[in-house]
Design a protein around this motif. Structure first.
Motif, mmCIF file in Angstrom:
data_model
loop_
_atom_site.group_PDB
_atom_site.id
_atom_site.type_symbol
_atom_site.label_atom_id
_atom_site.label_comp_id
_atom_site.label_asym_id
_atom_site.label_seq_id
_atom_site.Cartn_x
_atom_site.Cartn_y
_atom_site.Cartn_z
ATOM 1 N N LEU A 256 0.824 -1.200 0.000
ATOM 2 C CA LEU A 256 0.000 0.000 0.000
ATOM 3 C C LEU A 256 0.859 1.251 0.000
ATOM 4 O O LEU A 256 1.957 1.274 0.554
ATOM 5 C CB LEU A 256 -0.924 0.013 1.230
ATOM 6 C CG LEU A 256 -1.821 -1.220 1.434
ATOM 7 C CD1 LEU A 256 -2.775 -0.971 2.589
ATOM 8 C CD2 LEU A 256 -2.582 -1.582 0.175
ATOM 9 N N THR A 257 0.357 2.304 -0.640
ATOM 10 C CA THR A 257 1.053 3.582 -0.677
ATOM 11 C C THR A 257 0.125 4.664 -0.116
ATOM 12 O O THR A 257 -1.025 4.398 0.222
ATOM 13 C CB THR A 257 1.466 3.963 -2.113
ATOM 14 O OG1 THR A 257 0.305 4.423 -2.830
ATOM 15 C CG2 THR A 257 2.084 2.780 -2.848
ATOM 16 N N SER A 258 0.632 5.888 -0.029
ATOM 17 C CA SER A 258 -0.178 7.009 0.472
ATOM 18 C C SER A 258 -0.857 7.776 -0.666
ATOM 19 O O SER A 258 -1.630 8.696 -0.421
ATOM 20 C CB SER A 258 0.701 7.970 1.277
ATOM 21 O OG SER A 258 1.754 8.470 0.467
ATOM 22 N N GLU A 259 -0.596 7.388 -1.915
ATOM 23 C CA GLU A 259 -1.175 8.101 -3.054
ATOM 24 C C GLU A 259 -2.671 7.829 -3.161
ATOM 25 O O GLU A 259 -3.117 6.687 -3.032
ATOM 26 C CB GLU A 259 -0.485 7.680 -4.350
ATOM 27 C CG GLU A 259 -1.001 8.415 -5.587
ATOM 28 C CD GLU A 259 -0.298 7.992 -6.862
ATOM 29 O OE1 GLU A 259 -0.882 8.201 -7.940
ATOM 30 O OE2 GLU A 259 0.822 7.453 -6.790
ATOM 31 N N MET A 260 -3.445 8.897 -3.386
ATOM 32 C CA MET A 260 -4.894 8.772 -3.517
ATOM 33 C C MET A 260 -5.335 9.270 -4.893
ATOM 34 O O MET A 260 -4.684 10.115 -5.501
ATOM 35 C CB MET A 260 -5.598 9.582 -2.422
ATOM 36 C CG MET A 260 -5.157 9.258 -1.004
ATOM 37 S SD MET A 260 -5.541 7.553 -0.495
ATOM 38 C CE MET A 260 -7.334 7.629 -0.387
ATOM 39 N N ARG A 261 -6.464 8.738 -5.357
ATOM 40 C CA ARG A 261 -6.987 9.135 -6.668
ATOM 41 C C ARG A 261 -8.499 8.933 -6.672
ATOM 42 O O ARG A 261 -8.996 7.940 -6.134
ATOM 43 C CB ARG A 261 -6.340 8.292 -7.764
ATOM 44 C CG ARG A 261 -6.868 8.540 -9.166
ATOM 45 C CD ARG A 261 -6.022 7.849 -10.198
ATOM 46 N NE ARG A 261 -6.543 8.031 -11.545
ATOM 47 C CZ ARG A 261 -5.914 7.626 -12.653
ATOM 48 N NH1 ARG A 261 -4.742 7.032 -12.565
ATOM 49 N NH2 ARG A 261 -6.439 7.831 -13.839
ATOM 50 N N ASP A 262 -9.225 9.866 -7.280
ATOM 51 C CA ASP A 262 -10.674 9.727 -7.396
ATOM 52 C C ASP A 262 -11.009 8.918 -8.644
ATOM 53 O O ASP A 262 -10.587 9.253 -9.748
ATOM 54 C CB ASP A 262 -11.341 11.102 -7.478
ATOM 55 C CG ASP A 262 -12.859 10.984 -7.522
ATOM 56 O OD1 ASP A 262 -13.404 10.833 -8.636
ATOM 57 O OD2 ASP A 262 -13.496 11.027 -6.468
ATOM 58 N N ILE A 263 -11.783 7.850 -8.452
ATOM 59 C CA ILE A 263 -12.216 7.004 -9.561
ATOM 60 C C ILE A 263 -13.708 6.765 -9.420
ATOM 61 O O ILE A 263 -14.163 6.247 -8.396
ATOM 62 C CB ILE A 263 -11.477 5.655 -9.592
ATOM 63 C CG1 ILE A 263 -9.959 5.874 -9.710
ATOM 64 C CG2 ILE A 263 -11.972 4.784 -10.752
ATOM 65 C CD1 ILE A 263 -9.153 4.593 -9.629
ATOM 66 N N ALA A 264 -14.473 7.165 -10.416
ATOM 67 C CA ALA A 264 -15.927 6.967 -10.446
ATOM 68 C C ALA A 264 -16.602 7.508 -9.187
ATOM 69 O O ALA A 264 -17.576 6.946 -8.691
ATOM 70 C CB ALA A 264 -16.259 5.486 -10.624
ATOM 71 N N GLY A 265 -16.057 8.602 -8.652
ATOM 72 C CA GLY A 265 -16.651 9.242 -7.484
ATOM 73 C C GLY A 265 -16.202 8.676 -6.154
ATOM 74 O O GLY A 265 -16.690 9.103 -5.099
#
Length: 256
Positions: A142-151
Motif C-alpha cells: 500500500l502507498t499514500s497516493e490517492m486518486r478519485d475514480i468513479a466518485g
C-alpha cells in the motif's frame, strides 16, 4: 478545566458518530469498467521483439488503427461474490493484426472470496477452457497516493505478479469487497483501477451503481474444458512452444 475537557471530548465523539452514520458502504451493485490498450506502444514492442520479421513499418500500423482500443465490461458483486463479464460490442474497431490477444477481452471470471475459489471461462486459439482454482495471491504494497475514480476516493497499491509483471491498483474501502476486474483481488476494498504500465493496458471503473443484487444471480461460468492453473500453464506452454521470443508476452496475457 476538567469539565471543559470532558465537554470537548464528548462533542468530538458525537461529531465522529454523526459522520460515521452518514458514510455509505456499498455491499452490492454493478461496476462498469473500461479496458484501454495503447495499441501503438504495444505494436512498437511487438515489432522490436520480432526483430523485423513483421512486414511493414511502424508508421503504416499507426495509420491503420487508433492509438487506444477501448473494451467494456461489468463487475457484478454481492457480499463476497463477484462476476466479471466482458461486453461484446457490435461493429467495434479491429485490434492489432485483426485480433491479437493484446486487443481482446475474453475472460468471464467468477470469484467466491469466502470460499477462496474462482472460476474463469477463458477462450484462446478458438478453444474454450474452464479454469477452477483459488484466487491468485498478490503481495500488495500500500502507498499514500490517492486518486478519485468513479466518485470514490481510492488508495494506490503496487505489486509484482508472475515474477515480472508490474501492477498498479487503486481500491476503495467504501466498497468493502476484496474484489476487482479480471483476476485482481486481495486488497481491503474493491479495486476500481488497475494498470499494467509496462504492458500498456489499464482497467478503470467508469460508473458504480449501488443496488441490491441477489447473490443467487451471481453464478460461475460453466462452458469449457476443465483445468486448474497448473493445467492451463502447461497447455499454454505446449501450444506456444514454437513461438520463440513472442511466447513470454503471450503467456502473460493468457494467464491474467
Amino acid at each position: 478545566m476538567k469539565t471543559k475537557f470532558i465537554l470537548l471530548a464528548g462533542l468530538i465523539f458525537t461529531m465522529h458518530n454523526l459522520f460515521a452514520q452518514n458514510v455509505r458502504f456499498v455491499n452490492s451493485g454493478v461496476i462498469e469498467f473500461e479496458k484501454s490498450i495503447n495499441q501503438h506502444a504495444a505494436i512498437r514492442k511487438m515489432m522490436a521483439r520480432a526483430g523485423g520479421m513483421i512486414s511493414g513499418s511502424f508508421d503504416d500500423y499507426k495509420k491503420s488503427l487508433p492509438q487506444f482500443k477501448i473494451l467494456k465490461s461489468t463487475l457484478t458483486f454481492s457480499g463476497n461474490k463477484t462476476l466479471f463479464t466482458p461486453i461484446a460490442e457490435a461493429g467495434s474497431l479491429p485490434g492489432m493484426f485483426g485480433g491479437s490477444l493484446e486487443s481482446e477481452q475474453s475472460n468471464i471470471t467468477y470469484t467466491d472470496l469466502s470460499a477462496n475459489s474462482f472460476t474463469t471461462e477463458k477462450t484462446f486459439f478458438e478453444e474454450t477452457f474452464l479454469i477452477k482454482d483459488s484466487p491468485r495471491k498478490i503481495n500488495w504494497k500500500l502507498t499514500s497516493e490517492m486518486r478519485d475514480i468513479a466518485g470514490y476516493e481510492c488508495r494506490r497499491a503496487n505489486a509484482i505478479i508472475m515474477d515480472s509483471v508490474y501492477v498498479v491498483a487503486f481500491y476503495t474501502d467504501k466498497i468493502p469487497v476484496s474484489g476487482g476486474p479480471e483476476s485482481f483481488t486481495g486488497l481491503p476494498g474493491m479495486i476500481l483501477g488497475v494498470a499494467l504500465p509496462h504492458d500498456n493496458i489499464t482497467w478503470f471503473a467508469k460508473t458504480v451503481t449501488d443496488k441490491s443484487v441477489p447473490v443467487t444471480e451471481i453464478k460461475p461460468p460453466t462452458k469449457g474444458k476443465p483445468l486448474d492453473n497448473k493445467g492451463l500453464f502447461e497447455t499454454i506452454n505446449k501450444v506456444l512452444s514454437r513461438w520463440g521470443s513472442q511466447a513470454g508476452s503471450m503467456i502473460k496475457l493468457l494467464v491474467l
